[in-house]
Design an enzyme around this catalytic site. Structure first.
Site, PDB file in Angstrom:
ATOM      1  N   HIS A   3      34.715   6.626  16.828  1.00 39.52           N
ATOM      2  CA  HIS A   3      33.437   7.142  17.329  1.00 39.52           C
ATOM      3  C   HIS A   3      33.561   7.938  18.630  1.00 39.52           C
ATOM      4  CE1 HIS A   3      31.401   5.191  14.134  1.00 39.52           C
ATOM      5  NE2 HIS A   3      31.114   4.040  14.692  1.00 39.52           N
ATOM      6  N   HIS A  26      23.891   7.051  14.530  1.00 37.38           N
ATOM      7  CA  HIS A  26      24.149   5.633  14.233  1.00 37.38           C
ATOM      8  C   HIS A  26      22.850   4.820  14.256  1.00 37.38           C
ATOM      9  CE1 HIS A  26      26.663   2.220  13.654  1.00 37.38           C
ATOM     10  NE2 HIS A  26      27.773   2.883  13.910  1.00 37.38           N
ATOM     11  N   ASP A  77      31.080  -1.751   4.973  1.00 39.17           N
ATOM     12  CA  ASP A  77      31.380  -0.844   6.095  1.00 39.17           C
ATOM     13  C   ASP A  77      32.306   0.213   5.497  1.00 39.17           C
ATOM     14  OD1 ASP A  77      31.701   0.369   8.511  1.00 39.17           O
ATOM     15  OD2 ASP A  77      32.566  -1.361   9.547  1.00 39.17           O
ATOM     16  N   GLU A  88      25.197   6.399   7.716  1.00 40.97           N
ATOM     17  CA  GLU A  88      25.735   7.426   8.619  1.00 40.97           C
ATOM     18  C   GLU A  88      26.343   8.546   7.785  1.00 40.97           C
ATOM     19  OE1 GLU A  88      28.559   5.321  11.245  1.00 40.97           O
ATOM     20  OE2 GLU A  88      27.565   3.530  10.512  1.00 40.97           O
TER      21      GLU A  88
HETATM   22  C1  GLA Z   1      30.498   2.113  12.286  1.00 41.81           C
HETATM   23  C2  GLA Z   1      31.806   1.585  11.871  1.00 41.81           C
HETATM   24  C3  GLA Z   1      31.800   0.110  12.048  1.00 41.81           C
HETATM   25  C4  GLA Z   1      31.486  -0.258  13.471  1.00 41.81           C
HETATM   26  C5  GLA Z   1      30.176   0.314  13.855  1.00 41.81           C
HETATM   27  C6  GLA Z   1      29.845   0.057  15.301  1.00 41.81           C
HETATM   28  O1  GLA Z   1      29.538   1.893  11.380  1.00 41.81           O
HETATM   29  O2  GLA Z   1      32.163   1.936  10.580  1.00 41.81           O
HETATM   30  O3  GLA Z   1      33.035  -0.416  11.668  1.00 41.81           O
HETATM   31  O4  GLA Z   1      32.475   0.266  14.318  1.00 41.81           O
HETATM   32  O5  GLA Z   1      30.168   1.674  13.605  1.00 41.81           O
HETATM   33  O6  GLA Z   1      29.849  -1.280  15.618  1.00 41.81           O
END
Ligand code: GLA
Length: 334
Positions: A102, A171, A242, A299
């Site tokens: 990020h 986000h 995720d 996202e």
């Molecule tokens: C994204 C990532 C996650 C985590 C979040 C923040 O979604 O894919 O693994 O890092 O951001 O907590």
């Protein structure tokens, strides 16, 4: 309509927040170009905030959930923070174990964007200098937020004076029952994807896999909680979803709450959608309490770590070219 009001003081400066209103109200803070609330009518017409958020500038900048913020220069993970561009190898900040996550130690989520009202849109501008977090090129970014009817659009624009990487996202954590409801497991989700990216133990994508006959099949609507605790290697690695879904259509996803009746449709020109179920949320987030799985994120982005996988669409912004991408969140009721 856009109205502004004083919010908080940050690094000695007064920070105003901006409310964009039509049938929905969206509140924006220039720190991290962060969205603080999205208030939408529920099935009885009562406005409900469906977005998890922080309450103070310092918390907005520091929280490691990136709650509501624009993430950049590159969203998600880059393996070992390394990549090659035009035969030159670059080393980015390694801020998540070995990997880059990020945007690095001080990503866009911690930056104070410059706000300008432009008709019914709010523009948020940022200059990211050459070498920042290891990225080449002076990059100029503009995020345009617009509310029209029940639609909230995010346009990202950028240009650089050297070839560079750019893969922004937003986000936002949603709970369509209402932000303080506590769990998203009963929110129903559909994602327009036949495949998703499997990940290694550090959440770096390895390969595409079909969603059919796996817990990753959201081709028909299903509650997030239906399969999330299944015995599945991929779910175990991430503690839930995720993962990046490989989108088939610009109507990327939809979600709804049977409690509130709020529906969300996501449209994007991006090829990937990181579906994240707040697995790392752990209770206290600044002054707010958000437990594990109390918000979900959709996202939109290039595939994570695509720069190290030449078969995937490359998040490369060439010097002098103009970057533009758009994601729209459209609300309605059941
Ligand atoms: C994204 C990532 C996650 C985590 C979040 C923040 O979604 O894919 O693994 O890092 O951001 O907590």
């Amino acid at each position: 309509m856009i109205t502004q009001q004083y919010f908080d003081t940050y690094e000695g400066k007064e920070i105003n927040v901006y409310q964009l209103s039509d049938k929905i109200d969206v509140l924006i803070c220039p720190i991290g170009a962060t969205v603080l609330s999205i208030r939408v009518p529920d099935r009885f017409g009562k406005k409900t905030d469906v977005l998890l958020s922080m309450t103070e500038c310092a918390e907005i900048a520091k929280n490691d959930a990136y709650m509501g913020s624009v993430v950049g220069r590159c969203a998600n993970r880059i393996s070992n923070g390394k990549f090659n561009l035009n035969g030159v190898s670059y080393q980015l900040t390694q801020n998540k174990g070995q990997n880059h996550l990020h945007g690095g130690n001080v990503g866009f989520n911690q930056k104070v964007f410059k706000p300008t009202i432009d008709g019914d849109s709010l523009l948020l501008e940022l200059d990211s200098p050459d070498g920042e977090e290891g990225y080449p090129g002076n990059l100029k970014i503009v995020v345009r937020y617009s509310v029209k009817g029940s639609s909230f659009a995010i346009d990202y624009y950028a240009a650089s004076d050297k070839d560079t990487l750019f893969n922004p996202t937003s986000h936002l954590y949603f709970n369509l029952n209402g932000e303080s409801d506590g769990s998203i497991l009963d929110n129903v989700v559909q994602i327009t994807a036949d495949s998703y990216l499997q990940v290694d133990e550090n959440l770096i994508p390895t390969e595409k896999a079909a969603v059919a006959n796996t817990p990753f099949d959201f081709s028909k609507p299903k509650p997030i909680g239906q399969d999330i605790d299944c015995q599945d290697v991929q779910l175990n690695i991430a503690g839930g979803y995720d993962h990046n879904f490989c989108l088939e259509d610009d109507h990327a996803a939809c979600a709804y709450s049977t409690k509130s009746g709020v529906c969300l449709d996501v449209f994007t020109d991006c090829c990937g959608l990181q579906f994240y179920t707040g697995n790392f949320l752990n209770g206290q987030q600044g002054k707010s309490v958000y437990d594990r799985r109390s918000g979900f994120c959709m996202e939109t982005q290039f595939f994570p770590n695509a720069i190290n996988n030449s078969e995937w669409k490359q998040p490369v912004l060439k010097a002098g070219e103009k970057f533009h991408s758009c994601t729209q969140y459209v609300f309605s009721t059941l």
